[in-house]
Design an enzyme around this catalytic site. Structure first.
Site, PDB file in Angstrom:
ATOM      1  N   CYS A  16      36.741  31.356  82.060  1.00 19.72           N
ATOM      2  CA  CYS A  16      35.339  31.046  82.323  1.00 19.72           C
ATOM      3  C   CYS A  16      35.177  30.063  83.486  1.00 19.72           C
ATOM      4  O   CYS A  16      36.029  29.220  83.723  1.00 19.72           O
ATOM      5  CB  CYS A  16      34.713  30.414  81.091  1.00 19.72           C
ATOM      6  SG  CYS A  16      34.881  31.395  79.620  1.00 19.72           S
ATOM      7  N   ARG A  33      39.291  33.594  89.087  1.00 19.54           N
ATOM      8  CA  ARG A  33      39.803  33.101  87.811  1.00 19.54           C
ATOM      9  C   ARG A  33      39.819  34.192  86.736  1.00 19.54           C
ATOM     10  O   ARG A  33      40.451  34.030  85.705  1.00 19.54           O
ATOM     11  CB  ARG A  33      38.929  31.929  87.326  1.00 19.54           C
ATOM     12  CG  ARG A  33      38.958  30.738  88.250  1.00 19.54           C
ATOM     13  CD  ARG A  33      37.867  29.765  87.908  1.00 19.54           C
ATOM     14  NE  ARG A  33      38.029  29.237  86.572  1.00 19.54           N
ATOM     15  CZ  ARG A  33      38.624  28.097  86.289  1.00 19.54           C
ATOM     16  NH1 ARG A  33      39.111  27.367  87.263  1.00 19.54           N
ATOM     17  NH2 ARG A  33      38.730  27.670  85.059  1.00 19.54           N
ATOM     18  N   TRP A  64      34.819  34.726  80.232  1.00 17.49           N
ATOM     19  CA  TRP A  64      36.049  35.460  79.879  1.00 17.49           C
ATOM     20  C   TRP A  64      36.098  35.438  78.358  1.00 17.49           C
ATOM     21  O   TRP A  64      36.283  34.391  77.753  1.00 17.49           O
ATOM     22  CB  TRP A  64      37.244  34.743  80.501  1.00 17.49           C
ATOM     23  CG  TRP A  64      38.552  35.429  80.331  1.00 17.49           C
ATOM     24  CD1 TRP A  64      39.026  36.486  81.039  1.00 17.49           C
ATOM     25  CD2 TRP A  64      39.590  35.077  79.405  1.00 17.49           C
ATOM     26  NE1 TRP A  64      40.291  36.811  80.608  1.00 17.49           N
ATOM     27  CE2 TRP A  64      40.665  35.959  79.602  1.00 17.49           C
ATOM     28  CE3 TRP A  64      39.728  34.091  78.422  1.00 17.49           C
ATOM     29  CZ2 TRP A  64      41.838  35.908  78.879  1.00 17.49           C
ATOM     30  CZ3 TRP A  64      40.905  34.036  77.691  1.00 17.49           C
ATOM     31  CH2 TRP A  64      41.936  34.936  77.923  1.00 17.49           C
ATOM     32  N   ASN A  96      32.651  26.125  78.870  1.00 13.55           N
ATOM     33  CA  ASN A  96      34.061  26.551  78.935  1.00 13.55           C
ATOM     34  C   ASN A  96      34.787  25.866  77.797  1.00 13.55           C
ATOM     35  O   ASN A  96      34.536  24.685  77.538  1.00 13.55           O
ATOM     36  CB  ASN A  96      34.725  26.095  80.245  1.00 13.55           C
ATOM     37  CG  ASN A  96      34.300  26.926  81.430  1.00 13.55           C
ATOM     38  OD1 ASN A  96      33.484  27.830  81.305  1.00 13.55           O
ATOM     39  ND2 ASN A  96      34.844  26.603  82.586  1.00 13.55           N
ATOM     40  N   GLY A  97      35.714  26.573  77.166  1.00 12.82           N
ATOM     41  CA  GLY A  97      36.468  25.962  76.067  1.00 12.82           C
ATOM     42  C   GLY A  97      36.224  26.702  74.770  1.00 12.82           C
ATOM     43  O   GLY A  97      35.674  27.818  74.769  1.00 12.82           O
ATOM     44  N   GLU A 138      60.688  36.809  85.061  1.00 12.85           N
ATOM     45  CA  GLU A 138      59.578  36.733  86.011  1.00 12.85           C
ATOM     46  C   GLU A 138      59.246  38.123  86.568  1.00 12.85           C
ATOM     47  O   GLU A 138      58.081  38.481  86.694  1.00 12.85           O
ATOM     48  CB  GLU A 138      59.933  35.733  87.124  1.00 12.85           C
ATOM     49  CG  GLU A 138      58.961  35.655  88.285  1.00 12.85           C
ATOM     50  CD  GLU A 138      57.554  35.232  87.906  1.00 12.85           C
ATOM     51  OE1 GLU A 138      57.310  34.814  86.754  1.00 12.85           O
ATOM     52  OE2 GLU A 138      56.666  35.365  88.768  1.00 12.85           O
ATOM     53  N   LYS A 196      55.603  39.863  85.955  1.00 12.97           N
ATOM     54  CA  LYS A 196      54.742  40.232  87.080  1.00 12.97           C
ATOM     55  C   LYS A 196      54.394  41.716  87.026  1.00 12.97           C
ATOM     56  O   LYS A 196      53.259  42.107  87.264  1.00 12.97           O
ATOM     57  CB  LYS A 196      55.466  39.866  88.374  1.00 12.97           C
ATOM     58  CG  LYS A 196      54.627  39.374  89.512  1.00 12.97           C
ATOM     59  CD  LYS A 196      53.709  38.239  89.236  1.00 12.97           C
ATOM     60  CE  LYS A 196      54.266  37.002  88.709  1.00 12.97           C
ATOM     61  NZ  LYS A 196      53.701  35.875  88.368  1.00 12.97           N
ATOM     62  N   GLU A 219      51.762  42.317  84.333  1.00 19.39           N
ATOM     63  CA  GLU A 219      50.449  41.772  84.672  1.00 19.39           C
ATOM     64  C   GLU A 219      49.696  42.650  85.660  1.00 19.39           C
ATOM     65  O   GLU A 219      48.496  42.832  85.541  1.00 19.39           O
ATOM     66  CB  GLU A 219      50.609  40.393  85.338  1.00 19.39           C
ATOM     67  CG  GLU A 219      51.053  39.294  84.425  1.00 19.39           C
ATOM     68  CD  GLU A 219      50.979  37.949  85.127  1.00 19.39           C
ATOM     69  OE1 GLU A 219      51.819  37.705  86.001  1.00 19.39           O
ATOM     70  OE2 GLU A 219      50.088  37.156  84.800  1.00 19.39           O
ATOM     71  N   HIS A 236      72.903  44.210  72.767  1.00 18.74           N
ATOM     72  CA  HIS A 236      72.511  43.828  71.409  1.00 18.74           C
ATOM     73  C   HIS A 236      71.158  44.419  71.006  1.00 18.74           C
ATOM     74  O   HIS A 236      70.571  44.001  70.016  1.00 18.74           O
ATOM     75  CB  HIS A 236      72.475  42.301  71.286  1.00 18.74           C
ATOM     76  CG  HIS A 236      73.801  41.668  71.562  1.00 18.74           C
ATOM     77  ND1 HIS A 236      74.855  41.750  70.689  1.00 18.74           N
ATOM     78  CD2 HIS A 236      74.258  40.984  72.640  1.00 18.74           C
ATOM     79  CE1 HIS A 236      75.899  41.120  71.207  1.00 18.74           C
ATOM     80  NE2 HIS A 236      75.562  40.648  72.386  1.00 18.74           N
ATOM     81  N   LYS A 266      42.953  33.154  85.675  1.00 23.13           N
ATOM     82  CA  LYS A 266      43.793  32.355  86.560  1.00 23.13           C
ATOM     83  C   LYS A 266      44.246  31.068  85.886  1.00 23.13           C
ATOM     84  O   LYS A 266      45.400  30.708  85.932  1.00 23.13           O
ATOM     85  CB  LYS A 266      43.047  32.042  87.862  1.00 23.13           C
ATOM     86  CG  LYS A 266      43.870  31.232  88.866  1.00 23.13           C
ATOM     87  CD  LYS A 266      45.109  31.996  89.301  1.00 23.13           C
ATOM     88  CE  LYS A 266      46.033  31.185  90.172  1.00 23.13           C
ATOM     89  NZ  LYS A 266      47.386  31.786  90.192  1.00 23.13           N
TER      90      LYS A 266
HETATM   91  O1  M6R Z   1      48.342  27.159  85.998  1.00 25.78           O
HETATM   92  P1  M6R Z   1      49.635  27.310  85.250  1.00 25.78           P
HETATM   93  O2  M6R Z   1      50.829  27.356  86.170  1.00 25.78           O
HETATM   94  O3  M6R Z   1      49.815  26.281  84.172  1.00 25.78           O
HETATM   95  O4  M6R Z   1      49.549  28.714  84.533  1.00 25.78           O
HETATM   96  C1  M6R Z   1      50.529  29.121  83.628  1.00 25.78           C
HETATM   97  C2  M6R Z   1      50.396  30.591  83.286  1.00 25.78           C
HETATM   98  O5  M6R Z   1      49.161  30.839  82.689  1.00 25.78           O
HETATM   99  C3  M6R Z   1      50.549  31.463  84.537  1.00 25.78           C
HETATM  100  O6  M6R Z   1      51.757  31.250  85.187  1.00 25.78           O
HETATM  101  C4  M6R Z   1      50.448  32.959  84.146  1.00 25.78           C
HETATM  102  O7  M6R Z   1      51.562  33.350  83.413  1.00 25.78           O
HETATM  103  C5  M6R Z   1      50.265  33.801  85.408  1.00 25.78           C
HETATM  104  N1  M6R Z   1      49.312  34.834  85.138  1.00 25.78           N
HETATM  105  C6  M6R Z   1      51.536  34.411  85.869  1.00 25.78           C
HETATM  106  O8  M6R Z   1      51.372  35.254  86.961  1.00 25.78           O
END
Ligand code: M6R
Length: 628
Positions: free
Chosen positions: A2, A27, A74, A100-101, A501, A505, A508, A524, A623
């Site tokens: 949000c 975001r 969001w 927000n929250g 990672e 990625k 996502e 395993h 974000k």
């Molecule tokens: O702002 P931050 O680095 O604390 O965010 C952490 C995660 O939310 C962030 O890395 C998330 O996994 C991303 N979408 C990865 O691409």
């Protein structure tokens, strides 16, 4: 996640609010809304989908107003819909709130308010805030439209004291149309100070088009913005009784980055731009810090706690998602080269497992945004237990930077794409510098070793640049595999986190199911998934575990799986085993995750683009995740 924007000033509010919402689009959100106030009352317009849709609706209406609030939502409680979009308001359309929250005790409050005659029209937790304020503002009002009896600021304070949860809030009141009340607890909020105008926002990106001067609200603070005046005071007193209402003197901060840094600079997507920024990211993260000739890693942000750092016997890294993957690379680096035990925790788990922490433990948050609620909560928990708290954070002035004892900034400018790429590279670079810093403070690293690491760091920008020379090959691999339903990512030691990672990625950006595992773990369980044509991405630079990775490749090959390798330039053996290879330059083992991450970020990017997805704003993601 949000986003909040509020405006009060000499100009027409609606276009400025919309501009702010557009700057917060990165975001991630699912619906948007705006409420502006003038002598005729409050106009509130909401829509599901992009801010552009809201803009079209607004163009159809003529509303002269200099005060308003706006929001991108969001969904957490209730699906994306016009009713559930913010601003939320009361039956009498007196109080309008953007939030927000998460309000944890909303159901209990809602039940109480319903009994008093309040009518709820949404599935959200946020709506309860508007009703609660109204109830404190005008406790006797039922459905009649009698004169106000309240005091807006006092009513907000009284309501917030009944709330359990996290909030960043901007609120307007029809009966007191000359002000905005803003409040913060656990969700970021700032006030931009422009020329004859104030802009309230949850993120500096929303204000930088108009001003770079900002005041950050702290948890438990409330601000009343009335014309040119801003009065900030405490919501809660130290002992939980009525706060004094005395004004708090706030520092005015200057944002150091500008609008240029939030443009795409000719790339089709922010994600592409940010991946390609890697060489400058390394230069900016190491500027003035990597002094190879003197075997020195200079981290000015840690100078104030150097003495305490000498005494730590253990480091715990708390982080989420990509930042946590970077932390895992740091764990290998610091344990192997600096000789200090390191644990990496999911920030969201840290406080719930009763962590054993003491003053000889340093707890370090890694966070691009500095606002991730889980990471912030982990740091608060560590502080309660007397640990030294540190941060590696990109956003200057963010909550984590203010909560920690000391830390290091990434200095890489804003990261706009939801998927974190350049921050990952920078976080690993800073962890490499920290390794040298700690290795030397603890006298576990020779000057020769420090020099070797630092010289290699200095060579990285050029090496990283050379990886972009392989973009056509990466695009081809992306085209070849974009229809696969599943991927495995495998690596050992320093590149086990790279496997995590790469898989994160891909998930996502392309919504393809992907799992990352240590290569040795494959036999395993994950190996059961291998069948002809199933793609496995092996991260196999020429390092101390190279041969072990080769065994893993052979195991997949024996089952006719497809093999994509990230390998060191000149590795002929790999080219014979793998179906596809992306080569990275040679570097020392601990720095290979930096070079190996880039092709994986690009691969995810091109697969996502190839599938026609909005890679900058992937579905369901935000974000900065400011809710627990
Ligand atoms: O702002 P931050 O680095 O604390 O965010 C952490 C995660 O939310 C962030 O890395 C998330 O996994 C991303 N979408 C990865 O691409």
């Amino acid at each position: 996640m949000c986003g909040i924007v509020g405006y009060i000033g000499k100009n027409e509010a609606a276009p400025i609010l919309l501009e702010g919402l557009k700057r917060l689009e990165y975001r991630g959100y699912d619906s948007a809304g705006i409420a502006v106030i003038n002598s005729a009352g409050v106009k509130c317009i909401k829509s599901v989908g992009r801010v552009k849709k809201l803009e079209k609706l607004l163009l159809k209406k003529k509303i002269g107003s200099n005060i308003g609030i706006a929001h991108t939502r969001w969904a957490t409680h209730g699906k994306p819909s016009i009713a559930n979009a913010h601003p939320h308001f009361t039956t009498h359309k007196n109080i309008f709130v953007v939030h927000n929250g998460i309000i944890e005790n909303y159901q209990e409050l809602k039940d109480q308010l319903k009994k008093k005659g309040h009518k709820f029209v949404t599935d959200t937790d946020s709506e309860v805030i508007a009703h609660l304020i109204e109830d404190c503002y005008h406790p006797t009002r039922k459905d009649s439209d009698d004169k106000p009896k309240g005091h807006f600021e006092k009513a907000v304070k009284a309501a917030l004291k009944k709330i359990i949860g996290a909030y960043g809030l901007a609120i307007i009141c029809r009966d007191e149309p000359d002000k905005i009340v803003a409040a913060r607890y656990g969700s970021p909020l700032l006030i931009g100070i422009g020329k004859k105008e104030k802009i309230i926002a949850s993120d500096a990106a929303a204000v930088i088009g108009r001003t770079k001067k900002v005041i950050y609200l702290e948890d438990g603070e409330i601000a009343v913005i009335n014309g040119s005046k801003i009065k900030v005071s405490n919501i809660y007193s130290a002992k939980g009784s009525e706060a004094s209402g005395k004004s708090i003197k706030k520092k005015i901060n200057t944002i150091t980055w500008g609008q240029d840094e939030i443009s795409k600079a000719g790339y089709n997507h922010f994600m592409a731009k940010e991946i390609h920024e890697a060489p400058e990211v390394i230069i900016n993260s190491t500027r003035g810090r990597c002094i190879a000739a003197r075997s020195l890693a200079k981290l000015g942000g840690l100078e104030s706690v150097k003495k305490e750092l000498k005494n730590i016997s253990r480091l715990i890294i708390v982080a989420c998602g990509t930042a946590r993957n970077a932390g895992l690379v740091g764990e290998y680096m610091i344990e192997e080269a600096a000789g200090i035990p390191v644990e990496v925790e999911y920030a969201s788990e840290f406080r719930y497992r009763g962590p054993i922490v003491n003053k000889n433990t340093a707890v370090m948050a890694i966070s691009q945004s500095g606002e991730t609620a889980d990471t912030l909560a982990a740091i608060k928990e560590a502080k309660k237990q007397d640990a030294l708290t540190l941060g590696i954070v990109n956003v200057v002035g963010s909550s984590i930077t203010r909560e920690t004892d000391a830390g290091v900034y990434n200095h890489i400018g804003p990261e706009i794409a939801v998927a974190s790429t350049k921050a990952y590279i920078s976080e690993i670079i800073i962890l490499a510098l920290l390794t040298v810093f700690l290795g030397k403070t603890h006298k576990n690293m020779s000057a020769k070793k420090a020099k070797e690491i630092l010289y290699e760091i200095e060579k990285l920008p050029k090496k990283v640049q050379s990886i972009f020379g392989q973009e056509q090959i990466i695009k081809k691999i992306a085209r070849k595999y974009k229809r696969s339903d599943n991927f495995l990512y495998l690596g050992r030691k320093y590149n086990y986190p790279t496997a995590l990672e790469g898989a994160l990625k891909l998930k996502e950006i392309s919504y393809i199911h992907a799992e990352g595992h240590p290569t040795g773990e494959m036999k395993h369980g994950p190996i059961a998934m291998i069948e002809p044509d199933f793609p496995s991405v092996f991260i196999t630079p020429k390092d101390s575990v190279y041969e072990k990775n080769i065994s893993g490749i052979e195991e997949v090959k024996a089952r006719d799986g497809k093999i994509i390798c990230i390998a060191t330039q000149g590795d002929k053996k790999i080219s014979k085993l793998a179906d596809d290879v992306i080569y990275i330059p040679k570097t020392i083992e601990m720095l290979t995750p930096i070079l190996a991450a880039l092709p994986l970020h690009l691969l995810a990017y091109y697969i996502g683009v190839g599938k026609g997805y909005n890679v900058d704003k992937p579905r369901n993601l935000a974000k900065s995740v400011t809710v627990e």
